[in-house]
Write an enzyme that holds these catalytic residues in place. Sequence first.
Site, mmCIF file in Angstrom:
data_model
loop_
_atom_site.group_PDB
_atom_site.id
_atom_site.type_symbol
_atom_site.label_atom_id
_atom_site.label_comp_id
_atom_site.label_asym_id
_atom_site.label_seq_id
_atom_site.Cartn_x
_atom_site.Cartn_y
_atom_site.Cartn_z
ATOM 1 N N SER A 1 0.808 -1.222 0.000
ATOM 2 C CA SER A 1 0.000 0.000 0.000
ATOM 3 C C SER A 1 0.843 1.275 0.000
ATOM 4 C CB SER A 1 -0.968 0.020 1.197
ATOM 5 O OG SER A 1 -1.960 -0.959 1.007
ATOM 6 N N ARG B 1 -2.107 -10.131 -8.892
ATOM 7 C CA ARG B 1 -1.935 -8.927 -9.712
ATOM 8 C C ARG B 1 -0.465 -8.691 -9.927
ATOM 9 N NH1 ARG B 1 -3.374 -4.317 -6.564
ATOM 10 N NH2 ARG B 1 -1.418 -3.523 -7.370
ATOM 11 N N ASP C 1 2.228 -5.884 -11.310
ATOM 12 C CA ASP C 1 2.349 -4.467 -11.658
ATOM 13 C C ASP C 1 3.597 -4.240 -12.494
ATOM 14 O OD1 ASP C 1 0.162 -4.178 -9.991
ATOM 15 O OD2 ASP C 1 1.319 -3.409 -8.297
HETATM 16 N N1 LIG Z 1 11.055 2.134 -9.592
HETATM 17 C C1 LIG Z 1 9.982 2.922 -9.572
HETATM 18 N N2 LIG Z 1 9.792 3.849 -10.543
HETATM 19 C C2 LIG Z 1 8.689 4.655 -10.531
HETATM 20 N N3 LIG Z 1 7.732 4.602 -9.594
HETATM 21 C C3 LIG Z 1 7.873 3.713 -8.594
HETATM 22 C C4 LIG Z 1 8.990 2.815 -8.532
HETATM 23 N N4 LIG Z 1 8.848 2.049 -7.438
HETATM 24 C C5 LIG Z 1 7.700 2.430 -6.840
HETATM 25 N N5 LIG Z 1 7.117 3.447 -7.511
HETATM 26 C C6 LIG Z 1 5.858 4.129 -7.124
HETATM 27 O O1 LIG Z 1 5.560 3.845 -5.766
HETATM 28 C C7 LIG Z 1 4.364 3.064 -5.633
HETATM 29 C C8 LIG Z 1 4.502 2.028 -4.539
HETATM 30 O O2 LIG Z 1 5.607 1.180 -4.783
HETATM 31 P P1 LIG Z 1 5.470 -0.402 -4.826
HETATM 32 O O3 LIG Z 1 4.373 -0.793 -5.737
HETATM 33 O O4 LIG Z 1 6.799 -0.966 -5.117
HETATM 34 O O5 LIG Z 1 5.109 -0.817 -3.326
HETATM 35 P P2 LIG Z 1 3.677 -1.015 -2.659
HETATM 36 O O6 LIG Z 1 2.658 -0.440 -3.532
HETATM 37 O O7 LIG Z 1 3.793 -0.513 -1.286
HETATM 38 O O8 LIG Z 1 3.383 -2.512 -2.627
HETATM 39 P P3 LIG Z 1 1.966 -3.216 -2.834
HETATM 40 O O9 LIG Z 1 1.518 -2.894 -4.229
HETATM 41 O O10 LIG Z 1 2.328 -4.604 -2.555
HETATM 42 O O11 LIG Z 1 0.953 -2.665 -1.885
HETATM 43 C C9 LIG Z 1 4.140 2.471 -7.018
HETATM 44 O O12 LIG Z 1 2.789 2.197 -7.222
HETATM 45 C C10 LIG Z 1 4.690 3.599 -7.931
HETATM 46 O O13 LIG Z 1 3.751 4.659 -8.068
HETATM 47 MG MG LIG Z 2 2.445 -1.517 -5.518
#
Ligand SMILES: Nc1ncnc2c1ncn2[C@@H]1O[C@H](COP(=O)(O)OP(=O)(O)OP(=O)(O)O)[C@@H](O)[C@H]1O
Ligand SMILES: [Mg+2]
Length: 301
Positions: free
Chosen positions: A143, A248, A250
Site C-alpha cells: 500500500s 496482480r 504491476d
Molecule cells: N522504480 C519505480 N519507478 C517509478 N515509480 C515507482 C517505482 N517504485 C515504486 N514506484 C511508485 O511507488 C508506488 C509504490 O511502490 P510499490 O508498488 O513498489 O510498493 P507497494 O505499492 O507498497 O506494494 P503493494 O503494491 O504490494 O501494496 C508504485 O505504485 C509507484 O507509483
Molecule cells: Mg504496488
Amino acid sequence: MSDFGKVAVLFGGTSAEREVSLNSGSRVLAALQGQGIDAQAFDPAERPWAELKGYDRVFIALHGRPGEDGTVQGVLELMGIPYTGPGVLASALGMDKFRTKLMWQAAGLPVPAYALLTADSDFGDVEEALGLPLFVKPAREGSSIGVSKVCARGDLRTAYLEAARHDSLVMAEQGVLGGEYTVGILGDEALPIIKIEPATDFYDYEAKYLRNDTRYLCPCGLSAEKEAQIRQQALEAFRVVGGRGWGRVDFLMDEAGRHYFLEVNTSPGMTDHSLVPMAARAVGLDYPALVRRVLELAGND
Ligand SMILES: Nc1ncnc2c1ncn2[C@@H]1O[C@H](COP(=O)(O)OP(=O)(O)OP(=O)(O)O)[C@@H](O)[C@H]1O
Ligand SMILES: [Mg+2]
C-alpha cells in the site's frame, strides 16, 4: 444453494494494511452472502486460528504481513482447508520485493535496476549508480507504506530511514517514469491491462485509497500487440513465483516504451477503488461474479 459449504472470509488482521483489508473483506463478505453462500467474517486479530476448524473453504482478504505472506497459508495447509490465492511459497515470495526480483531476473523478465540499502550503505554512491529520481521502499510492506521518491542528491539517507521504520530489508530502485500499469490474473488468464494515472506525484497511499482523482484507464492505451505481449509475460511472471488462483502483477513503462515488472500482489485489494475488480468488469465479470470465481479457484498446495 452453493456447494462451497461454510466459508470464512479472513479480513482485518494485524498488518499495517488492516484498514484496507477491513474494506476489502467487508465487500467480499457482502458479495458472497448476496449470492446465498454461507460466508462468515473471521478477523484473525480477534480470534485464534484454531476456530477456523469446521470451515470448508477460506477466502483470504488480508493484505500485508501476516496474511499475504505465506504464514496464514501455512496454517490453512496444516488444517487442510482450501483457500483462495497462491500457496505458501508464492505468497512468501510475492511479499518480498527483493526476492521476487531475483526470481524474475533469473527467468529473464525485465525489472528496474535496484540496490539493497543498509545503515552502512554509501548513499551517495547509490544515488550515482541508480540516478535520480529513485524510489526507496521497504521490501516487504504494501500500500505504498514507507515508500518515497528521492529527487535531490543527499536525500537518500532520510528516505532510507523512513523505509527502515517498516522493514529491516530496504531497497532503492531506479525511477521508471513513463507510466504505471497493472495486470490482474484470474486463473489461467491475464485480464486487460489498467493504466494508473495518479494526480499525486506517485501512486502513494492517499492516491490508492483516499483520493478520488486517480485516473484508471482500461483500455490502457497500449497497442493491441504490446498489450498481448505484456499480458502473456505477466502471466509468466506470476507463474515464475509459483502463483495460483488469482493475483496482480504491476509493471512500469519508461519513456522509451520499455516495460519493467515491479511487483506481484498475491492478495490483491478488493475495495471499491481496487484494480482487479476493475479489470474483471472489462471482461464482463461484475464484482459478485469475480468473488465467486476466486472462491471457486481455492485450493491447497
Ligand atoms: N522504480 C519505480 N519507478 C517509478 N515509480 C515507482 C517505482 N517504485 C515504486 N514506484 C511508485 O511507488 C508506488 C509504490 O511502490 P510499490 O508498488 O513498489 O510498493 P507497494 O505499492 O507498497 O506494494 P503493494 O503494491 O504490494 O501494496 C508504485 O505504485 C509507484 O507509483
Ligand atoms: Mg504496488
